[in-house]
Design an enzyme around this catalytic site. Structure first.
Site, PDB file in Angstrom:
ATOM      1  N   GLU A   1       0.838  -1.066   0.101  1.00 12.41           N
ATOM      2  CA  GLU A   1      -0.065  -0.070   0.007  1.00 12.41           C
ATOM      3  C   GLU A   1       0.966   1.210  -0.027  1.00 12.41           C
ATOM      4  OE1 GLU A   1      -2.332  -0.646   3.634  1.00 12.41           O
ATOM      5  OE2 GLU A   1      -3.746  -1.878   2.334  1.00 12.41           O
TER       6      GLU A   1
ATOM      7  N   CYS B   1     -10.480   0.564   8.220  1.00  8.17           N
ATOM      8  CA  CYS B   1      -9.894   1.759   8.744  1.00  8.17           C
ATOM      9  C   CYS B   1     -10.771   3.031   7.903  1.00  8.17           C
ATOM     10  CB  CYS B   1      -8.343   1.849   8.461  1.00  8.17           C
ATOM     11  SG  CYS B   1      -8.059   1.344   6.693  1.00  8.17           S
TER      12      CYS B   1
END
Lengths: 561, 561
Positions: A226, A317
């Site tokens: 990521e 998240c």
């Protein structure tokens, strides 16, 4: 998962600031805080996973997210205190922060793999005045880059722990972590008047925006880790652009705006807000993107990114992060300093600052007219400063105009139009920004979109969805620099929007398909009266799974390198 | 790790076929096989990890690689039997295969996450004539696609277990697994005369070569899952192109060549061999690439791929795989059927087939002249068939020519030049292929290299390394379709090679750097006498860590879409 609850509490704090009577919010906050007060250990420690599992504290800070959860709780407590005046969560947060000071101040026992404690401790310092919190944040910032965080399996770069922040010149590793860290670096630099530290952060911001940021404001070019990629590695299809990275970049840019007053930071916040961030949720608000690419091929498949918004994703998240930004948007519109009220973002709102009270009214981002009506003013002069976004080629500005004015004013280099006068309630300022759709071109070093251009209108990045085209999207080109026409429409699945169309061409597919050939250069597009049509990027994927692209291949006069 | 030893044994088997007196090879094979014979369990089971750990057999076939190791051992045994005549390893392999038949024939107990058992069982069938081995391979091929392999954490597509092979139309998931499976599918289809099954494999091969293969012959567009991407997702910088995938694709293409006789399969083997595969090892042969991208930026960093060849990598599948292909290269040059000897790949070698014996002499791939001298011929006519690669625009062919001939012959649609005659020892055939360097253009749907072209010369793909350029590589363009000039040189770190140069341009960098701008289209390149110079791709990264690219941005007459 503690952090998801804490981000929800933070969102509630900000939401109660604007809508204090929302009972279900205050009930949820009260019962959650009551629970947390009960489970917090006598020495201040608080972490559901460690406490429930019995695993030792702080043994695996690279992955355990203990400080990360602490940070989100502290930020939530600050939000609840500021939004409601209630100090119950602050009591817990102070005990927690005192525990951290006791355990870690002056120590080198480790470093959390996921920053956010840094901003949280500075926020707590701002709220309480306790310098130890700020100093601990400063310590954590300085300690990063020395291998103290350990290895979560992706190496030290992933955790920005390979080089001290004062020596690093570019963003690397996990994008969300890198950007939360930068917000913390900026906070520490600001609260300690550390110009050198601030300058390193500003330099990295410039580098990131120039070479590691998507047109939508998104960050993270790689699914792997990521993470940020190399400079100018900005693939539209494989862009990761995690929604949380957009939020983190927004937070960092805001802090740099506060520290410097420079319009480019507000410009970038706007870019993120209306594009990379706004795209995260669908029209109905019930699905979200974790990954925000700038292209979806017709046959797209990937396990970690279906190319569609989802109802849920196990790493959750983003949704509470989206909540806390949406609930706090009112914080980011304006600032005041001395006798100047500066408006950075335009939205219908009541704004006060520098003893001025104004009502802002606008149909932004659709319309470029912003009306600012003074509702209260002190004696003496005050300055109103209005940001002109970099994309607005011209600007109109009038005070108490008698009739619609098309007059344009010079935009100063710092791009804030300033009016200093003795204001009267009822005074009306009108700002007119240029919403003419425009072509945007990539730097020639952005290999992945060479030969392409994009369309923007005001703060909105546009994209081409298959459903609006007359031919297969992967066979269409646009005439570079060609005339753009806009049309206000209501589309099923999207609702009201403004489409922008451009003249284009059709490239006949090579038959049989071949990834390459030495026999012939690619066919020139057939330019017979093909039109390509774009909609705002933030509204994509509300009408089915077809192909989408922000950057479209171009031919014609303004041909790219 | 068992499979690494087995691949080494296989390489030794093939090596002993050509150099039988290599004592250290036969000693290593003998002692290893003696050890394996001792540890193989009475029921035929053999796996060092399972036997040493005591973990249950076949409980986690998605990840355990038990059949995968079996497959590599069986293939090694076949290689040793064919290469040396020694049957010691075959005895173990037959016990192992009989065990697999007993345990799994007619059962649905699971399926190995990593194919290769399929080709191995067919090879064992070819060596022994035992149909049960072929039938078990066929069963495994048919069982894939029904979720039987379980989940190794990357989902069913990663294991090609989401759709039956007869229904699948494109390659997905882990590239090496997908391509070993296809070699098995082709083997099974061939040995069971299953035209429908063969056709599905051929159709996927066409799709893969057209839309999911790099110019170097590499496969796997994503680091994520070491996997294929979407159609036309072919990033040069982020291409994964695992060396083992090149080997697997070579093996599959060979089987399709045997099954069909079509030149395109031999063309692709050549492309892989001289580019995607050959690049894996450095000039000195002591470092290797696991990942083979087509571009390295100047500041490249990634944890899972340093952009440089390494001395070792913990997942060491590639080096022994490289060994087994290098040691068996002599298998892939020619085939014979009835009275025809077909030569598919050109290298200096002694070739026999269809009762003909010939010596082939050539400086291929540097020189396009191939001399074939008959050393033995029977009475009566025989046909010699010589492949003309698709890249060779023309071909010369003479028999017993008196002097150098520049005459060209028509190339038939199937691209095999055929000479049928009564051969005499001493007859000399000369094939002349066109080694003129050429421009190659991508399909317009390959977004990642739009506006670029590449240079090829004969079977070699070329690349631009920073060290050969007069300016920063990321600021250079080439004149599309411009004249190419070649030069034979000796370069430090590389040795003898042929450079190819093209006229180019220099794009001044935008200052300050900006990923995009609406103010202006990109600057046109300054075309004052800039030359860009390329070397063969397989020789890259032998001269330091600078930037490299295969696809270079082009301007000028043959401008791309």
């Amino acid at each position: 998962m503690d952090s998801d609850i804490y981000k929800t509490l933070e969102a509630i704090g900000w939401a109660l600031e604007t809508t204090p009577s929302t009972q279900k919010f205050s009930d949820f906050a009260a019962s959650t805080i009551e629970l947390l007060a009960r489970v917090q250990l006598p020495d201040g420690y608080l972490n559901s996973y460690v406490q429930a599992s019995g695993e030792p504290r702080y043994q695996n800070l690279a992955s355990s997210h203990e400080w990360y959860c602490d940070g989100h709780f502290i930020q939530a407590a600050v939000a609840l205190a500021r939004g409601t005046g209630n100090q119950d969560a602050m009591d817990i947060a102070i005990r927690l922060a005192d525990h951290l000071v006791k355990e870690f101040a002056g120590q080198s026992r480790g470093l959390d793999g996921h920053p956010i404690i840094e901003t949280a401790l500075v926020e707590l310092y701002r709220e309480t005045g306790t310098a130890a919190y700020r100093d601990l944040a400063a310590q954590f910032v300085e300690q990063r880059g020395h291998g103290l965080a350990g290895d979560s399996g992706f190496g030290r770069r992933y955790l920005q722990d390979h080089l001290p922040v004062r020596e690093r010149t570019t963003e690397v590793g996990h994008a969300v972590r890198a950007l939360y860290l930068e917000a913390g670096v900026t906070d520490v630099a600001t609260e300690t008047n550390d110009t050198q530290l601030l300058d390193t952060s500003r330099q990295r911001w410039d580098d990131m925006v120039a070479a590691k940021t998507s047109l939508t404001g998104g960050n993270g070019s790689r699914h792997e880790g990521e993470s940020f990629g190399d400079r100018f590695e900005l693939p539209p299809d494989r862009a990761y652009n995690e929604t949380c990275a957009a939020i983190a970049s927004f937070h960092w840019s805001w802090r740099l705006l506060l520290a410097t007053g420079e319009a480019k930071y507000a410009d970038h916040m706007e870019r993120i807000l209306y594009n990379g961030f706004a795209a995260a949720i669908n029209t109905e608000g019930v699905r979200f993107f974790y990954v925000n690419p700038l292209q979806r091929r017709v046959d797209h498949y990937e396990k970690d990114d279906p190319g569609r918004r989802r109802e849920w994703f196990k790493c959750a998240c983003c949704p509470p992060n989206i909540m806390r930004l949406l609930a706090s948007l009112h914080h980011y519109l304006a600032t005041s300093k001395d006798d100047t009220l500066s408006i950075h973002q335009y939205a219908t709102a009541a704004v006060t600052g520098a003893d001025l009270s104004v009502d802002v009214e606008t149909d932004y981002p659709w319309d470029g007219t912003v009306t600012i009506r003074v509702t209260g003013a002190p004696a003496g002069e005050r300055e109103l400063a209005l940001r002109v976004p970099a994309w607005s080629a011209t600007a109109g500005l009038t005070v108490n105009e008698a009739q619609d004015s098309s007059e344009r004013v010079p935009v100063p280099p710092d791009r804030y139009l300033r009016i200093r006068r003795a204001w009267q309630a009822g005074d009306e300022v009108r700002l007119r920004l240029d919403m003419t759709p425009r072509w945007t071109y990539p730097d020639p070093r952005v290999d992945a979109v060479r030969g392409c251009a994009a369309i923007e209108r005001g703060p909105l990045v546009y994209c081409f969805e298959q459903t609006d085209q007359a031919a297969r999207l992967d066979e269409l080109t646009a005439l570079a620099g060609g005339p753009l026409t806009e049309r206000t429409v209501t589309l099923p699945g999207i609702g009201a929007t403004i489409q922008v169309s451009a003249p284009g061409g059709h490239v006949p597919p090579r038959e049989p398909a071949a990834a390459w050939t030495s026999d012939q250069a690619p066919a020139a597009p057939d330019e017979r009266a093909v039109t390509v049509t774009a909609v705002p990027y933030f509204q994509w994927d509300n009408r089915g799974p077809g192909a989408m692209r922000v950057w479209i291949p171009v031919t014609g006069q303004a041909g790219p390198v």
